[in-house]
Design a protein around this motif. Structure first.
Motif, PDB file in Angstrom:
ATOM      1  N   ALA A 390       0.873  -1.198  -0.016  1.00  0.00           N
ATOM      2  CA  ALA A 390       0.046  -0.018  -0.069  1.00  0.00           C
ATOM      3  C   ALA A 390       0.874   1.210  -0.038  1.00  0.00           C
ATOM      4  O   ALA A 390       0.469   2.420  -0.742  1.00  0.00           O
ATOM      5  CB  ALA A 390      -0.990   0.150   1.247  1.00  0.00           C
ATOM      6  N   ILE A 422      -5.670  -1.624  -9.606  1.00  0.00           N
ATOM      7  CA  ILE A 422      -5.265  -2.342 -10.474  1.00  0.00           C
ATOM      8  C   ILE A 422      -6.329  -2.688 -11.372  1.00  0.00           C
ATOM      9  O   ILE A 422      -7.523  -2.667 -11.339  1.00  0.00           O
ATOM     10  CB  ILE A 422      -4.931  -3.649  -9.560  1.00  0.00           C
ATOM     11  N   ILE A 430      -2.324 -10.986  -9.646  1.00  0.00           N
ATOM     12  CA  ILE A 430      -1.287 -10.428  -8.731  1.00  0.00           C
ATOM     13  C   ILE A 430      -0.875 -11.301  -7.608  1.00  0.00           C
ATOM     14  O   ILE A 430       0.155 -11.065  -7.137  1.00  0.00           O
ATOM     15  CB  ILE A 430      -2.082  -9.015  -8.144  1.00  0.00           C
ATOM     16  N   TYR A 435       4.675 -12.012 -10.394  1.00  0.00           N
ATOM     17  CA  TYR A 435       3.778 -11.131 -11.235  1.00  0.00           C
ATOM     18  C   TYR A 435       3.745  -9.826 -10.776  1.00  0.00           C
ATOM     19  O   TYR A 435       3.463  -9.343  -9.493  1.00  0.00           O
ATOM     20  CB  TYR A 435       2.448 -11.500 -11.070  1.00  0.00           C
ATOM     21  N   VAL A 446       9.086  -1.183  -7.271  1.00  0.00           N
ATOM     22  CA  VAL A 446       9.681  -1.521  -6.002  1.00  0.00           C
ATOM     23  C   VAL A 446       9.194  -2.927  -5.726  1.00  0.00           C
ATOM     24  O   VAL A 446       8.262  -3.554  -6.330  1.00  0.00           O
ATOM     25  CB  VAL A 446       9.411  -0.591  -4.849  1.00  0.00           C
ATOM     26  N   PHE A 478      -6.960  -4.396  -0.057  1.00  0.00           N
ATOM     27  CA  PHE A 478      -6.545  -5.524   0.218  1.00  0.00           C
ATOM     28  C   PHE A 478      -7.068  -5.975   1.420  1.00  0.00           C
ATOM     29  O   PHE A 478      -6.959  -5.191   2.455  1.00  0.00           O
ATOM     30  CB  PHE A 478      -5.187  -5.908  -0.125  1.00  0.00           C
TER      31      PHE A 478
HETATM   32  P1  ADP Z   1       5.736  -6.699  -5.469  1.00  0.00           P
HETATM   33  O1  ADP Z   1       7.111  -7.017  -4.742  1.00  0.00           O
HETATM   34  O2  ADP Z   1       6.044  -6.411  -6.849  1.00  0.00           O
HETATM   35  O3  ADP Z   1       4.966  -5.201  -4.862  1.00  0.00           O
HETATM   36  P2  ADP Z   1       3.468  -8.536  -4.962  1.00  0.00           P
HETATM   37  O4  ADP Z   1       3.381  -9.882  -5.132  1.00  0.00           O
HETATM   38  O5  ADP Z   1       3.559  -7.728  -3.467  1.00  0.00           O
HETATM   39  O6  ADP Z   1       4.927  -7.630  -5.532  1.00  0.00           O
HETATM   40  O7  ADP Z   1       2.559  -7.700  -5.949  1.00  0.00           O
HETATM   41  C1  ADP Z   1       2.399  -8.056  -7.035  1.00  0.00           C
HETATM   42  C2  ADP Z   1       1.990  -6.989  -8.048  1.00  0.00           C
HETATM   43  O8  ADP Z   1       0.677  -6.546  -7.561  1.00  0.00           O
HETATM   44  C3  ADP Z   1       2.726  -5.778  -7.741  1.00  0.00           C
HETATM   45  O9  ADP Z   1       3.743  -5.826  -8.738  1.00  0.00           O
HETATM   46  C4  ADP Z   1       1.788  -4.614  -8.309  1.00  0.00           C
HETATM   47  O10 ADP Z   1       1.678  -4.430  -9.718  1.00  0.00           O
HETATM   48  C5  ADP Z   1       0.318  -5.257  -7.807  1.00  0.00           C
HETATM   49  N1  ADP Z   1      -0.010  -4.589  -6.514  1.00  0.00           N
HETATM   50  C6  ADP Z   1       0.238  -5.074  -5.407  1.00  0.00           C
HETATM   51  N2  ADP Z   1      -0.366  -4.445  -4.379  1.00  0.00           N
HETATM   52  C7  ADP Z   1      -0.704  -3.219  -5.095  1.00  0.00           C
HETATM   53  C8  ADP Z   1      -1.392  -1.963  -4.529  1.00  0.00           C
HETATM   54  N3  ADP Z   1      -1.693  -1.908  -3.141  1.00  0.00           N
HETATM   55  N4  ADP Z   1      -1.844  -1.148  -5.464  1.00  0.00           N
HETATM   56  C9  ADP Z   1      -1.633  -1.227  -6.767  1.00  0.00           C
HETATM   57  N5  ADP Z   1      -0.924  -2.476  -7.138  1.00  0.00           N
HETATM   58  C10 ADP Z   1      -0.506  -3.346  -6.320  1.00  0.00           C
END
Ligand code: ADP
Length: 493
Positions: A390, A422, A430, A435, A446, A478
């Motif tokens: 977040a 998203i 996700i 992914y 990040v 989430f």
């Molecule tokens: P990352 O380490 O890239 O955050 P995650 O498995 O935690 O990997 O998340 C996978 C993907 O889901 C992220 O690369 C991002 O594109 C999307 N995502 C996760 N959390 C969020 C969020 N709060 N808002 C928007 N996109 C998100």
């Protein structure tokens, strides 16, 4: 090593043993022999005895009917009927003191032995019956009488002394010719050999066709399995045939599809890992070399980059370890009862600095303390990963809201940000490993791409429900939901 392999292969060839054809033949042959044995015992071995018993029964029945009808006026016609029915010759004498007067006689076959006897012989039979208690049976070979006749013909003579209700004595002589069973037995035994040969050949032919029916699909399947073992996951198992084979081929098709998935996943994992590890390593190497070789480049900023990349690398490695441990089951859940509200609040402390320094507004709203029965460390990681995401993806207002709501014995934690959200088509992916929505700027984005995958694995291991509600342009929420602890949960888990 090669030699051992070859040796093994040799041993395996030796271990092949008998095939299904010969096994089936052995069973069928055994069954055939068993049936033949039974038929032989009854048809050949015991035929004479059965026949003799049946004949003796007829003779005794005739005698007892005659005895019952000694006073009947129609005794003669009854006797004739019996004589012709059973092919029995009958002689009935009325005994008066020392005299024996023939009352009547019948000789339906014309081959009676008793009708050609001298009176001494009849007397002898009477004497024998008298001394045997009234009943006497004698068997005579007919060869003596008719040398040219069938061999082994036996004539049975039955003698019985009986009295009617007036005390008058009668002497009944019955005579029946036994057909030569030995000839029949001889024919049977001769036929028997041929029947046995034909049946055994039949068993062999049936075994051959049955084994073809059974083994052809098995051989086909085992060829396919060999191809699968060599890594050909495209191989489809053809389960035509009987039900068991169809079930086996279905199971093999399933195993093959699962194997191919695992294989694809493994390949993807290796390529992802090598990519993810190589990038920070290249950076570290590059910056370190610059700092070593170029005067004036040994700056704290460059050192910070090296440190950041190292941190990123170690995060990546620990995330990978976590996820593989959870997935492989090496990391077991060790549940305990703890205050989830308090745990989330404590996690928030980690972000205090961020709040102070970078102007993030991270808020925690909770209704009332909720106890849960779960693995504390794992749950902490879930909360941490969700808040981290977040923070990473929230909008310019840098707002993140963590909420805890309790209802109906359930506690729900949700983490809301105000970021880009998203796209619906990406929502289902996700949670997958590695992914990232923003694939093009992988480095720029990040995170390791493993965070949500860890969240998913942990929550599923805890049988919790979870999900995401996201509106593109507005932000995402989430959430996960778990049962509130109630005494007794320890036993049921
Ligand atoms: P990352 O380490 O890239 O955050 P995650 O498995 O935690 O990997 O998340 C996978 C993907 O889901 C992220 O690369 C991002 O594109 C999307 N995502 C996760 N959390 C969020 C969020 N709060 N808002 C928007 N996109 C998100």
């Amino acid at each position: 090593m090669h030699n051992t392999g070859a040796g093994k292969a040799k041993k395996e060839t030796k271990r092949r043993g008998i095939g299904v054809t010969w096994t089936l033949f052995a069973f069928l042959a055994l069954f055939t022999v068993f049936v033949l044995l039974i038929v032989w015992v009854f048809q050949v071995l015991l035929l004479g005895r059965f026949y003799e018993n049946a004949k003796m029964k007829e003779i005794r029945l005739t005698a007892s009917i005659l005895e019952d009808n000694l006073e009947n006026e129609n005794i003669e016609s009854i006797a004739y009927a019996l004589a012709s029915d059973y092919s029995i010759s009958i002689l009935v004498y009325h005994i008066d003191g020392n005299d024996a007067v023939e009352k009547f006689s019948c000789n339906p076959t014309g081959r009676s032995v008793i009708h050609h006897m001298y009176s001494q012989s009849i007397k002898r039979l009477y004497g024998k019956a008298e001394s045997a208690g009234g009943e006497y049976v004698e068997k005579q070979s007919l060869d003596a009488f008719r040398p040219s006749d069938d061999v082994d013909s036996i004539s049975t003579i039955y003698a019985k002394i009986m009295q009617n209700s007036d005390g008058e004595t009668y002497f009944i002589l019955l005579n029946s010719e036994m057909a030569p069973v030995s000839a029949v037995v001889k024919t049977y035994s001769f036929q028997f050999k041929w029947i046995a040969v034909i049946l055994l050949l039949g068993a062999l032919v049936i075994a051959f066709f049955m084994s073809k029916f059974i083994s052809v699909p098995i051989v086909k399947l085992s060829r396919s399995v060999n191809r699968l073992a060599k890594g050909d996951y495209e191989e489809k198992f053809d389960g035509n045939g009987y039900r068991e084979i169809r079930e086996l081929s279905d199971a093999l098709n399933y195993a093959s599809s699962e194997l191919s998935k695992t294989d694809a996943l493994q390949k993807e994992l290796i390529s992802n890992i090598s990519h993810d590890l190589r990038t920070p390593l290249t950076m570290i190497k590059g910056y370190s070399e610059v700092m070593r070789d170029i005067p004036g480049e040994n700056t704290p900023e460059n050192a910070q980059i090296v440190i950041d990349e190292t941190t990123r690398l170690s995060e990546l490695v620990s995330d990978m370890l976590d996820i593989s441990k959870i997935r492989s089951g090496a990391r077991k859940i060790s549940p305990e009862v703890f205050d989830l509200t308090e745990t989330v609040r404590a996690t928030m402390c980690r972000y205090e600095k961020l709040t102070e320094k970078d102007g993030y507004h991270i808020e925690f709203i909770s209704d009332k303390p909720a106890l849960i029965y779960a693995d504390r460390t794992m749950m902490l990681q879930v909360v941490y990963n969700l808040i981290n995401n977040a923070i990473n993806y929230t909008g310019d207002d840098k707002k993140v809201t963590v909420r805890q709501q309790t209802s109906d014995g359930k506690v729900r934690i949700s983490v809301t940000d105000t970021g880009a959200g998203i796209e619906p088509e990406n929502l289902q992916y996700i949670w997958d490993r590695y992914y990232k929505v923003d694939k093009v700027h992988r480095r720029a984005a990040v995170g390791t791409g493993l965070g949500l995958s860890i969240v998913k694995s942990v929550l599923e291991a805890h049988k919790a429900t979870y999900g995401v509600d996201s509106t593109p342009g507005k932000g995402s929420t989430f959430w996960f939901e778990m049962s509130i602890y109630s005494p007794g949960d320890e036993q049921s888990s």
